[in-house]
Enzyme design. Structure first.
Site, PDB file in Angstrom:
ATOM      1  N   ASP A   1       1.013  -1.174  -0.047  1.00 47.49           N
ATOM      2  CA  ASP A   1       0.099  -0.002  -0.048  1.00 47.49           C
ATOM      3  C   ASP A   1       0.737   1.361  -0.036  1.00 47.49           C
ATOM      4  OD1 ASP A   1      -2.351  -1.224  -0.009  1.00 47.49           O
ATOM      5  OD2 ASP A   1      -2.575  -1.438   1.899  1.00 47.49           O
TER       6      ASP A   1
ATOM      7  N   ARG B   1       0.076   4.985  16.793  1.00 53.19           N
ATOM      8  CA  ARG B   1      -0.128   6.027  16.248  1.00 53.19           C
ATOM      9  C   ARG B   1       0.203   7.477  16.128  1.00 53.19           C
ATOM     10  NH1 ARG B   1       0.473   2.202  13.084  1.00 53.19           N
ATOM     11  NH2 ARG B   1      -1.767   0.809  12.351  1.00 53.19           N
TER      12      ARG B   1
ATOM     13  N   ASP C   1      -7.235   4.104  12.314  1.00 53.20           N
ATOM     14  CA  ASP C   1      -5.970   4.579  12.489  1.00 53.20           C
ATOM     15  C   ASP C   1      -5.783   6.100  11.536  1.00 53.20           C
ATOM     16  OD1 ASP C   1      -4.664   2.727  13.552  1.00 53.20           O
ATOM     17  OD2 ASP C   1      -4.553   1.343  12.060  1.00 53.20           O
TER      18      ASP C   1
ATOM     19  N   SER D   1      -4.337  -7.902   6.186  1.00 56.93           N
ATOM     20  CA  SER D   1      -3.833  -6.522   6.521  1.00 56.93           C
ATOM     21  C   SER D   1      -3.181  -6.735   8.208  1.00 56.93           C
ATOM     22  CB  SER D   1      -5.024  -5.613   6.664  1.00 56.93           C
ATOM     23  OG  SER D   1      -4.566  -4.577   7.353  1.00 56.93           O
TER      24      SER D   1
HETATM   25  N1  ARG Z   1      -8.628  -2.550  15.150  1.00 58.20           N
HETATM   26  C1  ARG Z   1      -7.412  -2.064  15.725  1.00 58.20           C
HETATM   27  C2  ARG Z   1      -7.519  -0.830  15.897  1.00 58.20           C
HETATM   28  O1  ARG Z   1      -8.315   0.109  15.203  1.00 58.20           O
HETATM   29  C3  ARG Z   1      -6.371  -2.554  14.934  1.00 58.20           C
HETATM   30  C4  ARG Z   1      -5.949  -1.985  13.586  1.00 58.20           C
HETATM   31  C5  ARG Z   1      -4.662  -2.505  12.855  1.00 58.20           C
HETATM   32  N2  ARG Z   1      -4.527  -2.081  11.742  1.00 58.20           N
HETATM   33  C6  ARG Z   1      -4.429  -3.243  10.673  1.00 58.20           C
HETATM   34  N3  ARG Z   1      -4.024  -3.067   9.439  1.00 58.20           N
HETATM   35  N4  ARG Z   1      -4.542  -4.493  10.869  1.00 58.20           N
HETATM   36  O2  ARG Z   1      -6.684  -0.119  16.693  1.00 58.20           O
END
Ligand code: ARG
Length: 397
Positions: free
Chosen positions: A16, A96, A125, A174
């Protein structure tokens, strides 16, 4: 995007964000600087750098953020017993604000007018990175190519191939990973009724195949911070790395739950977070021993609000600092050691000690020597139950 000239992109080296580089350069004629932050994800950083330059970026930065991630993000989360919806230890969410902070710093250094990230428009995110970025520097523009471009997955892969970007075979899932855990989404996992296939797990053994003998670990805390493993003083980064290995071989820390995202979507999430689950279990247990009953009733309310703020991207909100102040004040006494038994997917607290323990053997014991005067309970019960008894009697009349 005519108004953007130079952008600092959070770059993982994956499909990506590699497509993001080309998309920014080619379609939008933007100068791209890439940054990767080492938060303990397994990564060939040299290869990431080489790939960045092969895609034509002006400059690539690699930042070791592990210690800062532990000190300023993981540690507060442990103190807050942070488990979103009772299940998710925020491993991705915590990284993040750190990533956004670094993007903003480098944007300043590079005199860039924008930052970019590879988040989609459906997740949390994007919210976390956008808000932290703008809170730190409102002048910076934010470009999120994946959110903006009209490429579906096949079109993206087509675009990647056309630009010589390697498409790795495992891109059905992912995955986000750092030292505090691993999040896995997409593919078959989008069917919540289906058991996750074994091959998605990398840190943890299948609990049914874990050793038949349990393994004990002792975690030492100082003011809420984990500082030792099995009585050996240890830096937090090292401690977490070791605990991931030990917990992982006993299948500890697998999580499967339905999560409410901020954008309103329910999603099925799989995590494997051995060290996080062990540390959170141990810390919460120790708190129960050193805080008063009143604190133990009240602090979870603060903890839950803290967790919700962090999950929903509001790391930079002053309320989080206010809650941190309360939480830190309580942690002054959270010093001691917790012993856990790791066994086939479970982390079971089996003992704890603390110089600040409020547990009083003389009061608690059922042996004869107890200093607790049982006769006093009679009058106490009458007063404690008075409002309830009065109300119930009245209702029955
Ligand atoms: N659902 C989790 C969050 O919002 C994890 C997101 C992680 N991203 C991924 N690409 N798997 O913090």
């Amino acid at each position: 995007m005519k108004d953007v000239e130079k952008v600092v992109l959070a770059y993982s080296g994956g499909l990506d964000t590699s497509v993001c580089v080309k998309w920014l350069e080619e379609k939008n004629n933007v100068t791209v600087v890439t940054v990767i932050i080492d938060v303990g994800q397994p990564k060939d950083f040299k290869a990431v750098e080489e790939r960045a330059y092969s895609l034509g970026v002006e400059k690539h930065y690699q930042i070791d953020g592990k210690q800062e991630f532990f000190d300023s993000y993981i540690t507060p989360a442990i103190k807050a017993n942070a488990l979103y919806q009772g299940k998710y230890p925020l491993d991705a969410a915590l990284s993040r604000p750190l990533i956004a902070t670094k993007l903003v710093e480098i944007a300043k250094e590079e005199d860039a007018d924008a930052v970019a990230h590879g988040c989609t428009g459906k997740g949390n995110d994007q919210v976390r990175i956008d808000i932290c970025t703008t809170a730190l520097n409102p002048k910076l523009k934010i470009v999120a190519p994946v959110r903006e471009w009209d490429l579906d997955r096949p079109a993206e892969i087509e675009y990647a191939k056309k630009h010589g970007i390697p498409v790795d075979a495992h891109s059905v899932y992912s995955i986000d990973e750092n030292m505090f855990g691993r999040s896995i989404e997409c593919g078959i996992l989008e069917y919540p009724e289906e058991e996750p296939p074994e091959d998605i797990f990398k840190l943890t053994t299948d609990p049914t195949k874990a050793p038949d003998e349990p393994e004990y670990v002792t975690i030492g805390f100082e003011k809420g911070v984990p500082v030792s493993l099995n009585d050996q003083k240890m830096n937090g980064v090292e401690l977490i790395r070791k605990l991931n290995v030990i917990g992982g071989r006993h299948g500890v820390g697998r999580i499967d739950h339905i999560e409410d995202r901020l954008v309103g979507i329910k999603s099925r999430e799989i995590y494997e977070c051995p060290s996080a689950m062990i540390l959170l279990e141990a810390h919460a247990d120790l708190e129960k021993m050193v805080l008063t009953r009143h604190e133990n009733y009240f602090k979870p309310i603060i903890d839950q609000k803290w967790t919700e703020l962090v999950y929903t991207g509001l790391w930079m909100d002053p309320l989080k600092d206010d809650l941190d102040a309360f939480i830190n004040n309580t942690q002054d006494r959270v010093t001691g050691a917790v012993k856990l038994k790791l066994y086939k997917g479970n982390q079971i607290v089996v003992g704890r000690t603390s110089p600040n323990s409020l547990y009083d053997y003389d009061l608690a014991t059922y042996e004869e020597i107890s200093t607790f005067d049982q006769k006093k309970s009679v009058n106490f019960i009458q007063l404690w139950g008075l409002p309830t008894v009065v109300a119930r009697n009245k209702k029955m009349k």
